[in-house]
Design a protein around this motif. Structure first.
Motif, short mmCIF file in Angstrom:
data_model
loop_
_atom_site.label_atom_id
_atom_site.label_comp_id
_atom_site.label_asym_id
_atom_site.label_seq_id
_atom_site.Cartn_x
_atom_site.Cartn_y
_atom_site.Cartn_z
N ASP A 30 52.08 21.99 -13.21
CA ASP A 30 52.23 22.95 -12.12
C ASP A 30 52.93 24.16 -12.71
OD1 ASP A 30 52.61 24.36 -9.81
OD2 ASP A 30 53.95 22.90 -8.86
N GLY A 31 52.14 25.05 -13.32
CA GLY A 31 52.74 26.14 -14.10
C GLY A 31 53.37 25.54 -15.33
N ASP A 32 54.67 25.81 -15.54
CA ASP A 32 55.37 25.20 -16.68
C ASP A 32 56.14 23.97 -16.24
OD1 ASP A 32 57.39 26.35 -15.21
OD2 ASP A 32 58.42 27.24 -16.93
N ARG A 33 55.79 23.46 -15.06
CA ARG A 33 56.46 22.28 -14.53
C ARG A 33 55.52 21.09 -14.48
NH1 ARG A 33 61.34 23.65 -11.84
NH2 ARG A 33 61.69 25.90 -11.91
N ILE A 34 56.09 19.92 -14.26
CA ILE A 34 55.34 18.68 -14.18
C ILE A 34 55.53 18.10 -12.79
CG2 ILE A 34 55.05 16.37 -15.14
CD1 ILE A 34 54.38 18.63 -17.09
N ALA A 35 54.42 17.80 -12.12
CA ALA A 35 54.49 17.26 -10.77
C ALA A 35 53.86 15.86 -10.75
CB ALA A 35 53.75 18.17 -9.79
N VAL A 36 54.50 14.95 -10.03
CA VAL A 36 53.93 13.61 -9.83
C VAL A 36 52.89 13.71 -8.72
CG1 VAL A 36 54.41 11.24 -9.13
CG2 VAL A 36 56.03 12.46 -10.58
N VAL A 37 51.68 13.28 -9.01
CA VAL A 37 50.60 13.35 -8.02
C VAL A 37 50.21 11.96 -7.51
CG1 VAL A 37 49.68 15.56 -8.80
CG2 VAL A 37 48.87 13.46 -9.87
N VAL A 38 50.38 10.94 -8.34
CA VAL A 38 50.10 9.56 -7.94
C VAL A 38 51.24 8.69 -8.50
CG1 VAL A 38 48.53 7.59 -8.10
CG2 VAL A 38 47.60 9.92 -7.97
N PRO A 39 52.18 8.25 -7.65
CA PRO A 39 53.33 7.51 -8.16
C PRO A 39 53.03 6.04 -8.47
CG PRO A 39 53.50 7.80 -5.79
CD PRO A 39 52.29 8.57 -6.22
N LEU A 97 60.62 10.67 -13.02
CA LEU A 97 60.02 11.92 -12.54
C LEU A 97 59.89 11.91 -11.02
CD1 LEU A 97 57.22 12.36 -15.24
CD2 LEU A 97 59.07 13.99 -14.80
N ARG A 98 59.49 10.77 -10.46
CA ARG A 98 59.32 10.68 -9.01
C ARG A 98 60.64 10.89 -8.29
NH1 ARG A 98 60.21 7.62 -4.89
NH2 ARG A 98 61.35 6.09 -6.15
N ARG A 99 61.72 10.37 -8.86
CA ARG A 99 63.03 10.50 -8.23
C ARG A 99 63.52 11.93 -8.20
NH1 ARG A 99 66.35 5.39 -10.88
NH2 ARG A 99 65.12 3.71 -9.93
N ARG A 100 62.99 12.77 -9.07
CA ARG A 100 63.40 14.18 -9.06
C ARG A 100 63.04 14.84 -7.73
NH1 ARG A 100 64.61 16.64 -14.01
NH2 ARG A 100 65.41 15.03 -15.42
N GLY A 101 61.95 14.38 -7.10
CA GLY A 101 61.56 14.89 -5.80
C GLY A 101 60.78 16.19 -5.84
N ALA A 102 60.97 16.98 -6.87
CA ALA A 102 60.27 18.26 -7.01
C ALA A 102 59.81 18.38 -8.46
CB ALA A 102 61.20 19.43 -6.66
N PRO A 103 58.78 19.19 -8.68
CA PRO A 103 58.30 19.37 -10.06
C PRO A 103 59.43 19.80 -10.99
CG PRO A 103 56.72 20.30 -8.54
CD PRO A 103 57.93 19.93 -7.72
N VAL A 104 59.44 19.25 -12.20
CA VAL A 104 60.49 19.53 -13.17
C VAL A 104 59.89 20.29 -14.34
CG1 VAL A 104 60.12 17.28 -14.28
CG2 VAL A 104 62.28 18.48 -14.63
#
Length: 255
Positions: free
Chosen positions: A51-60, A75-82
């Motif tokens: 997601d741009g320069d971030r990483i988003a969880v799409v399927v946990p 990553l999922r626990r971050r709650g938002a793209p990191v």
């Protein structure tokens, strides 16, 4: 995810193992590369996406690989793209040893006990399934030699190999210069691999605190800085300075 196929972190580690000495090339940057390789493997499994320069969880949903699933849960626990640089630059203590132990359980390497300076206990790892290491290397060689765009897994592996500095290990000397250049060029064939590889180089060069503007800008920045100069990746809570490791009286493991 079944274990019939080797993961990119496993392949990167096998590439880095020296068949003669049993040590790993570029051990400090390799640790960063293994964290990045986990991101690429999770992306190929459809669990995360850039997601741009971030990483988003799409399927946990778990993959079935315990080490990858641990990363996915964090990553999922971050709650938002990191941001990729923040993830890769974070503490990953024991990640290399985790993968070495896994490869040993799978029978692909075996541990050899020894001593450093006749005092410190060390463990080196010798590849036992040399055909597997040759197959991995052959894929890279073929992509470099033919110029045919490689499959996403090979492209990502090439990008990470370049990012952690394995080029001089795989293609040494002046005669390997053109191969190292082509290895670097393979970074463009996989968007996720490219994103992660640039993030690995950014962490090594101490530019993780600045947002990435473009791949061209980041490449120019990485080139301008000395490759062996590593500064703090981030100064916020939970981060550690990415500095060259000094001697330790702890058990030395394959480097």
């Amino acid at each position: 995810m079944g274990k019939s196929r080797r993961t990119i972190p496993e392949e990167l580690l096998l590439l880095a193992l020296d068949p003669t000495t049993g040590t790993t090339a570029q051990p400090q940057s390799l640790d960063l590369g293994l964290a990045g390789a986990q991101l690429v493997e999770l992306a190929l499994a459809g669990r995360i996406a850039p997601d741009g320069d971030r990483i988003a969880v799409v399927v946990p949903r778990p993959t079935g690989d315990p080490t990858l699933d641990c990363a996915l849960e964090l990553l999922r626990r971050r709650g938002a793209p990191v941001r990729a640089v923040h993830w890769i630059g974070g503490p990953r203590l024991g990640l290399r040893q985790t993968y070495l132990s896994h490869l040993e359980r799978c029978g692909m390497v075996h541990a050899v006990a020894g001593q450093m300076c006749g005092v410190l206990p060390t463990t080196r790892y010798q590849a036992t399934e040399t055909a597997i290491s040759r197959e991995i290397r052959s894929r890279l060689d073929s992509a470099i030699r033919t110029g045919v765009p490689p499959d996403p897994r090979t492209a990502a592996l090439a990008a990470l190999a370049h990012a952690v500095g394995l080029g001089k290990h795989l293609y040494p000397g002046n005669e390997g210069r053109s191969s190292r250049s082509r290895l670097r060029d393979l970074i463009r064939h996989d968007p996720m691999g490219g994103l992660v590889a640039h993030a690995v180089m950014d962490v090594q060069n101490g530019v993780a605190a600045q947002p990435r503007r473009s791949p061209a800008t980041a490449t120019a920045t990485a080139t301008a800085r000395k490759p062996d100069r590593v500064t703090a990746a981030e100064t916020g809570p939970g981060r550690i300075p990415m500095q060259p490791r000094r001697g330790s009286m702890a058990r030395a493991v394959a480097h």
